[in-house]
Structure formats: structure tokens, C-alpha cells
Motif scaffolding. Structure first.
Motif: not given
Length: 357
Positions: A49-53, A242-253, A262-265
Motif C-alpha cells: 500500500a505504501a507503493q501506491y498511497f 543496544f536493542f530497540l523494538m519499535v511497533e506500528g501497532s495500529q496497522v492491525d487495528w 485507517y490502515l494506510i495512514a
């Protein structure tokens, strides 16, 4: 020895020296830092979706190595976030709902616990509650992902040095009456509940910026994920690693809601954050970046509109998760190990193999 033999010997030794220097200078650097990025619910169509939007190129395009993971849990063909995050954090298949425990509910060490013993600093940045399934699996050991207050009790005494997300009520508005903000302070944390800003004197730093979840991008969350990730990199960068975990949590929601906007944003927000992370890794040269999703959500597809192959209409086939394989993207030292098709537990084992080199 005749002069021309001396010339030949000099040329031979010069050639050997040049080859040795070239081999030494071309040896790949070892992994000093690891950034693990998860787009919750992010399958290949979400990434596409990032490719198109998105305005401008997607930062997913910058990764030289791509693999695919199988995501099933030990209990179900279709995983949830808890079982999948436990696979990433601890290398063990477990049941849906498990937070850092085996199928028998026995605690298993997490990457954060393991690298902390090596002297690494650690961090977590999410757009969900900090007690949500994915982040919880990196610092807690609980038999049920819905036990938010029990999960919260692990964080103040964990090996996490920096975190940013939501979930304040699970620390200061608890059913048991405990105020875990005081426990944070007793363990060297400064906890900020209003805004994202640095505290240079803080030994450890945490942000709990909403009672439950952060606002959505469509509601005006802004660049929290980007700024929190950059602040984490600033705070965690040190001589040990260091170890860093980053999550885009709300793509799922967005997928669960079957809400394409919502998903694409949320996906584009994650993509922009990846740009900052990759810029850091490129400049640093000793940072491995691994990006994946815990599962796909929504049966999301980019369909042609009524046979019009120039018009894309995002569509969904379910409000739940799907069993499709999920892409893995890797950049930096050791990235070549993440190509191919493998179980989600192998991400943990591939990281551990690099740490043992």
C-alpha cells in the motif's frame, strides 16, 4: 641473488600485502546494535500500500534482503500477536494469548533480558499500550495477554531502559490500589505522562502518554512514532550496544476494522519511521535492522476496480487475522541471514547466532 629476482619477490610480497589489506578492509562489521521493527498485522499487501498511497518512495524499497515467515502458533493455524511476539522475543512457538511463556506457561528468556546481560541498553516504542501483546512479550511473563495489570507489574523492575507508548491507567489506576509510578522512580526511571521530551539526567526514561491507546493518525497523533524512535536512538546509543523494538501497532487495528484509510495512514507512519531508522543504521554501520509483521490482518488486498487496472480499491476478506506468510526485511551487518522462508521463531535464533559471533 640477481636483481631481477629481487624485483619479482618485491612485486609478489606487495601483491600479497595489498590482497590482505583489501580482505581486512572488506570484512563485514559485527552486529553492535539491533533494531527490530514490527508492523502489527502487516502482510505483503499492507506493505504494498505504501507503493501506491504514499507521497514519494517507500522506505521498504531500501532493504537489500527480503524473506518470508510462517506465523502459526503452537495452538492454532492462525496466530495472535502474543504467540507471534513470543516467537520473536524468545524463539519458542506457544499458544495464542501467551506472554513470554511456553505452551506449559513456563517463563522463557526474552531478547531484552538476554542482551541486557551483555551490557546492552534496551528500549520499546509502540503506538498501543505498553502492556499490549507485542511489547509485553519482550519484558513480561504472563499466561494471558488480557492481564494488563499483571503485565504492567513487570515493567518497572525489567531490563528496559527506555519506553514510549500508552497504558498509564494500568500503572496508576489499578484495581489493586498500587501506584507503580512510584515503583518506577525507585528503580531509576523518570516517567513522563504529558509530552515527548528528553530528560538528559535520567538514568532510565519512560513515556505513558495516554490512559489506554495513543490516538490514531487520522485523529491527529502526529509524528509520535518517528520522534519517539529518534529519541530512543539518541538515549540508547552507547559503547556497549543496544536493542530497540519499535511497533506500528495500529496497522492491525485498521485491518480489524476493515478501514482502509485507517490502515494506510498507520502504515505510512510506520514507513516514515523506517526512513529515520535506516538513516541511522546507514550512518552507524554496525546496526542490524529487521522489519516484519506478527501476522496479516483483514485479508487485505489491493484489488482492481471492476476490471479497471488503473484504479486500486483496497478490500478486505475478514475482520480477523489470516494465515498468509509475512515478509521480513533486513538491512545492515548480518542481514543476509534473513532471506528465505522459515518459521517466525527463526528470527530470534538468527539474531542469537549473530550475537554469538
Amino acid at each position: 641473488m640477481k636483481p631481477h629476482y629481487l624485483v619479482i619477490l618485491c612485486l609478489v610480497f606487495s601483491s600479497i600485502s595489498i590482497d590482505l589489506i583489501a580482505q581486512t578492509s572488506s570484512q563485514p562489521k559485527k552486529v553492535k546494535n539491533i533494531i527490530f521493527v514490527e508492523g502489527d498485522g502487516t502482510g505483503l499487501s499492507q506493505v504494498s500500500a505504501a507503493q501506491y498511497f504514499k507521497d514519494g518512495p517507500s522506505n521498504y524499497d531500501r532493504f537489500p534482503v527480503i524473506g518470508l515467515i510462517k506465523t502459526s502458533a503452537s495452538s492454532d493455524l492462525v496466530t495472535d500477536s502474543a504467540a507471534s511476539a513470543t516467537a520473536f522475543a524468545s524463539g519458542k512457538k506457544t499458544y495464542n494469548g501467551a506472554i513470554g511463556v511456553t505452551p506449559d506457561s513456563i517463563p522463557i528468556p526474552t531478547l531484552i533480558e538476554i542482551v541486557s546481560k551483555k551490557g546492552w541498553q534496551t528500549g520499546i516504542v509502540v503506538t498501543s499500550t505498553i502492556t499490549h501483546a507485542t511489547p509485553a512479550c519482550f519484558y513480561a511473563h504472563v499466561d494471558d495477554r488480557n492481564k494488563h495489570e499483571e503485565i504492567a507489574s513487570f515493567l518497572p523492575v525489567s531490563d528496559v531502559d527506555f519506553f514510549a507508548g500508552a497504558g498509564l491507567k494500568y500503572f496508576n489506576k489499578r484495581k489493586d490500589g498500587k501506584n507503580l509510578l512510584k515503583t518506577f522512580e525507585e528503580n531509576g526511571f523518570i516517567i513522563e505522562t504529558e509530552s515527548l521530551r528528553d530528560f538528559e539526567s535520567a538514568e532510565k526514561l519512560g513515556f505513558l502518554l495516554a490512559p489506554t491507546s495513543m490516538p490514531t493518525m487520522l485523529e491527529g497523533r502526529g509524528n509520535f512514532l518517528q520522534e519517539a524512535s529518534k529519541l530512543a536512538l539518541k538515549r540508547l546509543t552507547n559503547t556497549n550496544g543496544f536493542f530497540l523494538m519499535v511497533e506500528g501497532s495500529q496497522v492491525d487495528w485498521g485491518g480489524h476494522d476493515n478501514d482502509a484509510d485507517y490502515l494506510i495512514a498507520e502504515l505510512i507512519d510506520l514507513d516514515n519511521t523506517l526512513g529515520d531508522i535506516l538513516d541511522f543504521a546507514e550512518a552507524d554501520g554496525e546496526t542490524l535492522v529487521v522489519v516484519t509483521g506478527d501476522h496479516e490482518t483483514g485479508g487485505f488486498t489491493l484489488a482492481a476496480k471492476d476490471g479497471d487496472y488503473n484504479t486500486i480499491v483496497p478490500t478486505f476478506s475478514t475482520k480477523n487475522h489470516s494465515a498468509t506468510m509475512v515478509p521480513v526485511f533486513a538491512f545492515g551487518p548480518g542481514a543476509e541471514n534473513f532471506g528465505g522462508i522459515y518459521e517466525n521463531t527463526e528470527i530470534f535464533h538468527k539474531i542469537m547466532a549473530l550475537l554469538s559471533e
